[in-house]
Motif scaffolding. Structure first.
Motif, PDB file in Angstrom:
ATOM      1  N   LYS A 143       0.835  -1.216   0.000  1.00 51.77           N
ATOM      2  CA  LYS A 143       0.000   0.000   0.000  1.00 51.77           C
ATOM      3  C   LYS A 143       0.868   1.263   0.000  1.00 51.77           C
ATOM      4  CE  LYS A 143      -2.160  -1.141   3.791  1.00 51.77           C
ATOM      5  NZ  LYS A 143      -1.454  -2.407   4.085  1.00 51.77           N
ATOM      6  N   THR A 144       1.822   1.332   0.932  1.00 52.11           N
ATOM      7  CA  THR A 144       2.701   2.508   0.982  1.00 52.11           C
ATOM      8  C   THR A 144       3.561   2.586  -0.274  1.00 52.11           C
ATOM      9  OG1 THR A 144       2.730   2.500   3.410  1.00 52.11           O
ATOM     10  CG2 THR A 144       4.551   3.618   2.301  1.00 52.11           C
ATOM     11  N   LEU A 195       1.613   4.282  -2.986  1.00 51.67           N
ATOM     12  CA  LEU A 195       1.589   5.740  -2.839  1.00 51.67           C
ATOM     13  C   LEU A 195       2.904   6.351  -3.314  1.00 51.67           C
ATOM     14  CD1 LEU A 195      -0.196   6.483   0.570  1.00 51.67           C
ATOM     15  CD2 LEU A 195      -1.168   6.217  -1.715  1.00 51.67           C
ATOM     16  N   ARG A 196       4.016   5.698  -3.008  1.00 51.54           N
ATOM     17  CA  ARG A 196       5.327   6.224  -3.418  1.00 51.54           C
ATOM     18  C   ARG A 196       5.473   6.171  -4.939  1.00 51.54           C
ATOM     19  NH1 ARG A 196      10.203   3.706  -0.411  1.00 51.54           N
ATOM     20  NH2 ARG A 196      11.191   5.589  -1.221  1.00 51.54           N
ATOM     21  N   ARG A 220       2.784  11.409   4.792  1.00 53.48           N
ATOM     22  CA  ARG A 220       3.470  10.129   4.942  1.00 53.48           C
ATOM     23  C   ARG A 220       3.239   9.563   6.337  1.00 53.48           C
ATOM     24  NH1 ARG A 220       6.576  13.154   1.486  1.00 53.48           N
ATOM     25  NH2 ARG A 220       7.067  12.120  -0.482  1.00 53.48           N
ATOM     26  N   GLN A 221       3.378   8.239   6.453  1.00 49.10           N
ATOM     27  CA  GLN A 221       3.068   7.566   7.706  1.00 49.10           C
ATOM     28  C   GLN A 221       4.036   7.949   8.818  1.00 49.10           C
ATOM     29  OE1 GLN A 221       2.696   2.972   9.301  1.00 49.10           O
ATOM     30  NE2 GLN A 221       2.306   3.398   7.159  1.00 49.10           N
ATOM     31  N   LEU A 231      -3.035  12.327  -0.661  1.00 50.14           N
ATOM     32  CA  LEU A 231      -2.559  10.965  -0.450  1.00 50.14           C
ATOM     33  C   LEU A 231      -2.197  10.854   1.026  1.00 50.14           C
ATOM     34  CD1 LEU A 231      -0.178  10.494  -3.537  1.00 50.14           C
ATOM     35  CD2 LEU A 231      -2.642  10.103  -3.400  1.00 50.14           C
ATOM     36  N   ASP A 269      -1.350   8.493   4.331  1.00 47.96           N
ATOM     37  CA  ASP A 269      -0.896   7.183   4.795  1.00 47.96           C
ATOM     38  C   ASP A 269      -1.099   7.113   6.304  1.00 47.96           C
ATOM     39  OD1 ASP A 269       0.168   4.686   4.887  1.00 47.96           O
ATOM     40  OD2 ASP A 269       2.152   5.224   4.127  1.00 47.96           O
ATOM     41  N   GLU A 270      -2.125   6.383   6.715  1.00 42.26           N
ATOM     42  CA  GLU A 270      -2.491   6.221   8.137  1.00 42.26           C
ATOM     43  C   GLU A 270      -2.649   7.583   8.832  1.00 42.26           C
ATOM     44  OE1 GLU A 270      -3.459   3.513   9.108  1.00 42.26           O
ATOM     45  OE2 GLU A 270      -2.371   1.886   8.168  1.00 42.26           O
ATOM     46  N   VAL A 325      -4.775   5.432   2.859  1.00 48.98           N
ATOM     47  CA  VAL A 325      -4.335   4.148   3.394  1.00 48.98           C
ATOM     48  C   VAL A 325      -4.635   4.161   4.885  1.00 48.98           C
ATOM     49  CG1 VAL A 325      -2.353   2.667   3.880  1.00 48.98           C
ATOM     50  CG2 VAL A 325      -2.526   3.838   1.679  1.00 48.98           C
ATOM     51  N   SER A 326      -5.447   3.232   5.343  1.00 46.43           N
ATOM     52  CA  SER A 326      -5.838   3.265   6.744  1.00 46.43           C
ATOM     53  C   SER A 326      -6.340   1.910   7.210  1.00 46.43           C
ATOM     54  CB  SER A 326      -6.939   4.317   6.972  1.00 46.43           C
ATOM     55  OG  SER A 326      -7.285   4.407   8.329  1.00 46.43           O
TER      56      SER A 326
END
Length: 529
Positions: free
Chosen positions: A43-44, A47-48, A71-72, A161, A163-164, A191-192
């Motif tokens: 998932k991450t 995104l990248r 970012r996360q 975007l 991420d968490e 993303v979660s």
């Protein structure tokens, strides 16, 4: 042209050659899309790839519009400020010079006089009221996340975007993120593992080892579809296994029937009842027929086994790991934790917790809540002995295990298997491997060094090593246990903890998780500090 993100035949492999994303075709428009999937599925990485931080190994990513990225995890620059997040350091410095009469006429002509008010409005939207010169290092993890979200919205990108985005956020922070996304009219890929957040999405895209599947609607509708898919996969597996058993049974009957015929022919030859030339001809035809039948049976057997393997693979993807805990037999009246008038902090004369008294008796399930910065992490350090009380006393009266966010109970230099054997010295190899397999560390996966694991894998390995053993501790202390787990894993952990008969102390902002593990009492530090 409307803002959009298009992935065409996108593929990417890890440095070890493992294919992580293969031939993905996806498109994202001006809607809120939840991106879900198990830890380590990519998932991450996806995104990248979208942001260009990683180049695809095959295929293409086409982006129309601007991107705003949360970012996360980020390293906090000790010199970084709220203003630097907004890219407004120089512009604010100009305003400060203008206030003191030090700016030139040329500089004043280019000053953004509404900047500070707009920044304050963006911060207020996520529940923050701090001056722009505030150092990021002085903010809690949740406050940092809120500040970065505010800076994103301030930039007005076409796509978010995230991420968490709700990791480390208290209830107010989570509500601010929910409200922000509810009002967002651009595109968003989120993303979660936060089920409450995912229930506000317009669509859900699930990544698995088989690819990506898009589901219309929110998390609840997606789970309904997944439940139907799992039921269908189980039916397919049962049918496939039934066919395998039937083919194996028929193959055995053929072998036994041939053995009887061969025995009868052998007895005839021995009696001389049939001319040799006829007997040899029958023998050759029998062998040819048997060979043809055997090849056909083998093809059917291979096909049936392949169908069964495919059905098992679908279930493996649809079904999470299982958490089955041995009993601790903790008596209902036994005191597990006793804190009496304890005060503690990190700097003299500046206690974070003051005159704190609290007791846990028997298999109580206590949730520690409170806003970011209220002292929850300090409390856990006090209970586990990492901090000594300045005044008062702290007594833990049974064996315990702490699952902090770094899972520091594991030795990063050892493999998962070696950590299990270290923590459970009485367990044999079979017990070790069976326990790790239940947590999805099968075969060589159990031999991965802990230092190479992702956040979700790390927590799963810690749970396997402590909870998968024959004697789990009677007191578990969990610090934000859902932060790095995928949702299937969270639900498996919830099921295991519901069956756990020991005492629980859980620091978490995840209301759904706390409700699912059947918390019996809440301890709000905001009321005691």
């Amino acid at each position: 042209m409307p803002a959009s993100i298009t992935l065409s035949h996108l593929s990417w492999s890890a440095p070890d050659g493992r294919s992580l994303l293969s031939d993905l075709d996806l498109s994202f428009g001006p809607e809120r899309t939840g991106l879900v999937g198990r830890n380590g599925v990519g998932k991450t990485t996806l995104l990248r790839l979208i942001t260009g931080a990683l180049p695809p190994h095959a295929g293409s990513v086409t982006v129309h519009g601007s991107l705003g990225i949360l970012r996360q995890t980020v390293q906090i620059d000790p010199a970084g400020t709220i203003a630097s997040l907004f890219g407004a350091v120089d512009a604010l410095a100009l305003l400060r010079r203008a206030e003191t009469g030090e700016a030139s006429a040329e500089e004043l002509a280019g000053a953004d006089w509404t900047l500070e008010a707009r920044m304050a409005s963006a911060l207020a939207d996520v529940g923050l009221d701090v001056p722009p010169e505030t150092f990021l290092s002085n903010l809690s993890g949740g406050q940092n996340t809120r500040a970065r979200l505010a800076a994103l919205i301030f930039a007005k990108p076409d796509f978010l975007l995230l991420d968490e985005p709700t990791n480390n956020l208290d209830r107010d922070g989570r509500d601010a993120v929910l409200d922000l996304l509810e009002r967002w009219r651009g595109g968003a890929i989120v993303v979660s593992h936060d089920r409450e957040l995912l229930d506000t999405m317009d669509a859900v895209v699930e990544l698995t080892s088989l690819g990506a599947t898009r589901y219309g609607g929110n998390w609840s509708r997606y789970r309904e579809r997944k439940a139907l898919e799992l039921a269908a996969a189980r039916r397919d597996l049962a049918d496939a296994e039934k066919r395998v058993a039937e083919i194996d049974r028929k193959a055995q009957e053929v072998v036994e029937r041939k053995a009887r015929k061969d025995g009868a022919a052998k007895r005839k030859r021995a009696r001389g009842d049939m001319p040799r030339i006829l007997m040899n001809g029958l023998k050759n035809r029998s062998e040819e027929t048997s060979g043809s039948n055997a090849r056909l049976a083998e093809r059917r057997r291979v096909q049936a086994h392949e169908e069964a393997a495919s059905a098992r693979e679908r279930i493996e993807i649809l079904q999470p790991f299982s958490v089955v805990l041995a009993p601790t037999h903790l008596p209902a009246g036994r005191t597990v934790l006793a804190i009496d008038a304890a005060s503690v902090g990190y700097e003299p004369e500046r206690p974070i917790l003051r005159d704190l008294s609290f007791t846990i008796v028997g298999p109580e399930r206590v949730a520690v809540t409170g806003p970011n910065g209220s002292g929850k992490t300090t409390l856990l350090a006090l209970i586990t002995g990492q901090l000594q009380a300045w005044t008062g006393s702290v007594k833990v009266m049974t064996e315990f295990a702490l699952f902090d966010q770094q899972v520091s109970l594991l030795d990063p230099s050892l493999t998962i298997r070696d950590n299990f054997r270290r923590i459970n010295p009485d367990a044999n190899e079979n017990t070790c491997r069976a326990a790790l397999a239940r947590f999805m560390f099968r075969a060589d996966a159990a031999l991965q060094p802990v230092s190479t694991l992702s956040g979700g894998q790390l927590l799963r390995a810690g749970l396997a090593c402590v909870l998968g053993g024959p004697k789990p501790p009677a007191f578990l202390i969990l610090d934000e246990p859902t932060n790095h787990l995928d949702i299937d894993s969270i639900e498996a952990v919830e099921a295991g903890l519901r069956a756990y008969d020991g005492a629980l102390l859980i620091v978490s902002h995840d209301g759904a998780f706390l409700e699912s593990v059947r918390i019996t009492r809440r301890w709000n530090l905001g009321d005691t500090t």
